[in-house]
Write a protein that holds these residues in place. Structure first.
Motif, mmCIF file in Angstrom:
data_model
loop_
_atom_site.group_PDB
_atom_site.id
_atom_site.type_symbol
_atom_site.label_atom_id
_atom_site.label_comp_id
_atom_site.label_asym_id
_atom_site.label_seq_id
_atom_site.Cartn_x
_atom_site.Cartn_y
_atom_site.Cartn_z
ATOM 1 N N THR A 63 16.903 32.476 61.359
ATOM 2 C CA THR A 63 16.408 33.086 60.126
ATOM 3 C C THR A 63 17.221 32.616 58.922
ATOM 4 O O THR A 63 16.659 32.262 57.878
ATOM 5 C CB THR A 63 16.466 34.623 60.244
ATOM 6 O OG1 THR A 63 15.735 35.026 61.398
ATOM 7 C CG2 THR A 63 15.899 35.292 59.021
ATOM 8 N N VAL A 64 18.544 32.604 59.069
ATOM 9 C CA VAL A 64 19.407 32.167 57.964
ATOM 10 C C VAL A 64 19.124 30.708 57.610
ATOM 11 O O VAL A 64 18.960 30.359 56.432
ATOM 12 C CB VAL A 64 20.895 32.371 58.329
ATOM 13 C CG1 VAL A 64 21.812 31.652 57.351
ATOM 14 C CG2 VAL A 64 21.223 33.850 58.384
ATOM 15 N N PHE A 65 19.039 29.840 58.614
ATOM 16 C CA PHE A 65 18.796 28.425 58.336
ATOM 17 C C PHE A 65 17.409 28.177 57.746
ATOM 18 O O PHE A 65 17.235 27.314 56.884
ATOM 19 C CB PHE A 65 19.008 27.581 59.595
ATOM 20 C CG PHE A 65 20.458 27.419 59.970
ATOM 21 C CD1 PHE A 65 21.421 27.156 59.015
ATOM 22 C CD2 PHE A 65 20.858 27.536 61.292
ATOM 23 C CE1 PHE A 65 22.754 27.009 59.358
ATOM 24 C CE2 PHE A 65 22.183 27.389 61.648
ATOM 25 C CZ PHE A 65 23.144 27.132 60.678
ATOM 26 N N MET A 66 16.412 28.939 58.175
ATOM 27 C CA MET A 66 15.076 28.777 57.601
ATOM 28 C C MET A 66 15.069 29.204 56.129
ATOM 29 O O MET A 66 14.438 28.564 55.283
ATOM 30 C CB MET A 66 14.040 29.588 58.390
ATOM 31 C CG MET A 66 13.697 28.987 59.740
ATOM 32 S SD MET A 66 13.021 27.319 59.623
ATOM 33 C CE MET A 66 11.465 27.651 58.859
ATOM 34 N N ASN A 67 15.777 30.272 55.817
ATOM 35 C CA ASN A 67 15.866 30.698 54.417
ATOM 36 C C ASN A 67 16.614 29.665 53.574
ATOM 37 O O ASN A 67 16.223 29.389 52.434
ATOM 38 C CB ASN A 67 16.543 32.067 54.313
ATOM 39 C CG ASN A 67 15.633 33.182 54.802
ATOM 40 O OD1 ASN A 67 14.410 33.056 54.789
ATOM 41 N ND2 ASN A 67 16.236 34.270 55.242
ATOM 42 N N LEU A 68 17.699 29.109 54.125
ATOM 43 C CA LEU A 68 18.427 28.067 53.394
ATOM 44 C C LEU A 68 17.554 26.851 53.184
ATOM 45 O O LEU A 68 17.567 26.245 52.097
ATOM 46 C CB LEU A 68 19.701 27.679 54.158
ATOM 47 C CG LEU A 68 20.850 28.693 54.103
ATOM 48 C CD1 LEU A 68 21.981 28.246 55.022
ATOM 49 C CD2 LEU A 68 21.347 28.853 52.687
ATOM 50 N N LEU A 71 15.184 27.507 50.395
ATOM 51 C CA LEU A 71 15.829 27.389 49.076
ATOM 52 C C LEU A 71 15.998 25.915 48.700
ATOM 53 O O LEU A 71 15.774 25.535 47.548
ATOM 54 C CB LEU A 71 17.180 28.096 49.102
ATOM 55 C CG LEU A 71 17.158 29.620 49.139
ATOM 56 C CD1 LEU A 71 18.574 30.162 49.309
ATOM 57 C CD2 LEU A 71 16.530 30.163 47.868
ATOM 58 N N VAL A 72 16.412 25.094 49.643
ATOM 59 C CA VAL A 72 16.616 23.661 49.365
ATOM 60 C C VAL A 72 15.283 23.016 49.007
ATOM 61 O O VAL A 72 15.207 22.206 48.059
ATOM 62 C CB VAL A 72 17.273 22.954 50.576
ATOM 63 C CG1 VAL A 72 17.237 21.450 50.422
ATOM 64 C CG2 VAL A 72 18.695 23.447 50.763
ATOM 65 N N MET A 73 14.224 23.364 49.714
ATOM 66 C CA MET A 73 12.910 22.768 49.434
ATOM 67 C C MET A 73 12.379 23.241 48.073
ATOM 68 O O MET A 73 11.717 22.495 47.363
ATOM 69 C CB MET A 73 11.918 23.130 50.543
ATOM 70 C CG MET A 73 12.273 22.551 51.887
ATOM 71 S SD MET A 73 12.426 20.766 51.875
ATOM 72 C CE MET A 73 10.729 20.315 51.913
ATOM 73 N N GLU A 74 12.697 24.490 47.685
ATOM 74 C CA GLU A 74 12.283 25.006 46.393
ATOM 75 C C GLU A 74 12.970 24.259 45.258
ATOM 76 O O GLU A 74 12.351 23.908 44.259
ATOM 77 C CB GLU A 74 12.661 26.494 46.310
ATOM 78 C CG GLU A 74 11.517 27.408 45.950
ATOM 79 C CD GLU A 74 11.969 28.840 45.952
ATOM 80 O OE1 GLU A 74 12.822 29.205 45.124
ATOM 81 O OE2 GLU A 74 11.461 29.589 46.808
ATOM 82 N N VAL A 75 14.272 24.010 45.447
ATOM 83 C CA VAL A 75 15.026 23.303 44.424
ATOM 84 C C VAL A 75 14.552 21.860 44.332
ATOM 85 O O VAL A 75 14.434 21.295 43.242
ATOM 86 C CB VAL A 75 16.548 23.366 44.742
ATOM 87 C CG1 VAL A 75 17.339 22.426 43.849
ATOM 88 C CG2 VAL A 75 17.050 24.785 44.617
#
Length: 77
Positions: A63-68, A71-75
């Motif tokens: 879950t943590v890695f998917m959220n990270l 965020l990276v894909m959003e940026v």
């Protein structure tokens, strides 16, 4: 006169070795100490609890890695 020793044929040696093998196996099986049902259930409980804890840990990491990654894909986008 010299005595000659007759060598056993391969089949006879095989039968003797197989007999010794199975006799040794029987002796080793008699040495086995089987656990009591109480011990088995206790060990099963420990294994199940360990599996559940590891599954939760892996789920949290995922879950943590998917959220990270989100965020990276959003940026990046």
């Amino acid at each position: 006169m010299a005595e000659t020793t007759k060598k056993e044929n391969g089949f006879v040696r095989f039968i003797k070795r197989a007999g010794k093998f199975f006799k040794d196996c029987k002796g080793e099986i008699k040495k086995i100490v089987w656990p009591t049902p109480k011990t088995v259930f206790k060990n099963v409980g420990v294994v199940l609890v360990t599996i559940i804890i590891l599954a939760l840990f892996i789920f949290l990491l995922d879950t943590v890695f998917m959220n990270l990654l989100g965020l990276v894909m959003e940026v990046a986008g």
